[in-house]
Design a protein around this motif. Structure first.
Motif, short mmCIF file in Angstrom:
data_model
loop_
_atom_site.label_atom_id
_atom_site.label_comp_id
_atom_site.label_asym_id
_atom_site.label_seq_id
_atom_site.Cartn_x
_atom_site.Cartn_y
_atom_site.Cartn_z
N SER A 41 3.82 14.50 -1.32
CA SER A 41 4.97 14.43 -2.20
C SER A 41 4.73 15.26 -3.44
N GLU A 42 5.78 15.92 -3.89
CA GLU A 42 5.71 16.65 -5.15
C GLU A 42 6.09 15.76 -6.31
N TYR A 43 6.70 14.61 -6.04
CA TYR A 43 7.16 13.73 -7.12
C TYR A 43 6.39 12.41 -7.17
N SER A 44 6.22 11.78 -6.04
CA SER A 44 5.65 10.43 -6.00
C SER A 44 4.14 10.42 -5.92
N LYS A 79 23.01 1.98 -6.50
CA LYS A 79 23.59 0.79 -7.13
C LYS A 79 22.48 -0.17 -7.55
N MET A 80 21.45 -0.32 -6.72
CA MET A 80 20.34 -1.20 -7.04
C MET A 80 19.59 -0.67 -8.27
N ILE A 81 19.36 0.63 -8.33
CA ILE A 81 18.67 1.21 -9.49
C ILE A 81 19.46 0.92 -10.76
N ARG A 82 20.76 1.13 -10.70
CA ARG A 82 21.59 0.88 -11.89
C ARG A 82 21.54 -0.61 -12.30
N THR A 83 21.55 -1.48 -11.33
CA THR A 83 21.47 -2.92 -11.60
C THR A 83 20.12 -3.25 -12.24
N ALA A 84 19.06 -2.70 -11.71
CA ALA A 84 17.72 -2.97 -12.22
C ALA A 84 17.53 -2.41 -13.63
N MET A 85 18.21 -1.34 -13.96
CA MET A 85 18.07 -0.71 -15.27
C MET A 85 18.90 -1.42 -16.34
N ALA A 86 19.90 -2.18 -15.91
CA ALA A 86 20.81 -2.85 -16.87
C ALA A 86 20.13 -3.97 -17.64
N ALA A 105 14.85 8.59 -7.55
CA ALA A 105 13.80 8.28 -8.54
C ALA A 105 13.69 9.41 -9.55
N ARG A 106 13.74 10.62 -9.05
CA ARG A 106 13.67 11.80 -9.93
C ARG A 106 14.91 11.85 -10.83
N LYS A 107 16.09 11.61 -10.27
CA LYS A 107 17.34 11.64 -11.03
C LYS A 107 17.30 10.66 -12.20
N TYR A 108 16.78 9.45 -11.95
CA TYR A 108 16.73 8.42 -12.98
C TYR A 108 15.39 8.37 -13.72
N GLU A 109 14.51 9.32 -13.40
CA GLU A 109 13.19 9.42 -14.03
C GLU A 109 12.40 8.13 -13.92
#
Length: 148
Positions: free
Chosen positions: A39-42, A141-148, A20-24
């Motif tokens: 969590s420091e991020y979520s 892979k799911m994140i990339r699919t969802a972002m497309a 999540a952090r990598k893909y902001e």
């Protein structure tokens, strides 16, 4: 897009947060009052400890295109119904093509357990680094699919 994690006893929270952090992508971890999460991020969303309270809260927060991480097939089915992506902590994607079969298998397994007097079933196998790697690859892979 946002990522929601049914975080009660979820072994992949840190992997989810890393990606999540990598893909902001904003991320919310949902748990009940019986669990302590930080969590420091979520964003951490704490829900009352009622039966399925976390599940219902998670579903109410989802919007089309969001990603849900849950091991609960019922939550996954409702997630798909809202036009969202859903993934199991094993890395298996829940889809409209496989969710009915998974729900039926869960139903039959529960029915079989109720019909026997043995209720001391073994828990899941200990999680391995390979399991984590498999989840991470599938989730990315799911994140990339969802972002497309």
């Amino acid at each position: 897009m946002r990522i929601y994690v049914d975080a009660d006893a979820c072994p992949v929270v840190r992997i989810v947060e890393k990606l999540a952090r990598k893909y902001e992508i904003p991320c919310s971890l949902l748990c009940d009052t019986n669990h302590v999460l930080g969590s420091e991020y979520s964003e951490v969303v704490i829900v009352g400890a009622g039966r399925d309270a976390v599940d219902f809260k998670l579903i109410s927060l989802l919007s089309r295109g969001d990603i849900c991480v849950s091991q609960d097939y019922g939550v996954a089915a409702m997630t798909l119904g809202k036009g969202c992506y859903a993934i199991h902590q094993s890395g298996k994607w829940y889809t409209n093509e496989n969710i009915d079969q998974m729900l039926m298998e869960r139903h039959l397994a529960n029915k079989a357990r109720r019909s026997t007097k043995k209720h001391h079933l073994k828990g899941p196998a200990k999680r391995t680094p390979e399991d984590d790697q498999r989840f991470e690859e599938s989730f990315e892979k799911m994140i990339r699919t969802a972002m497309a």
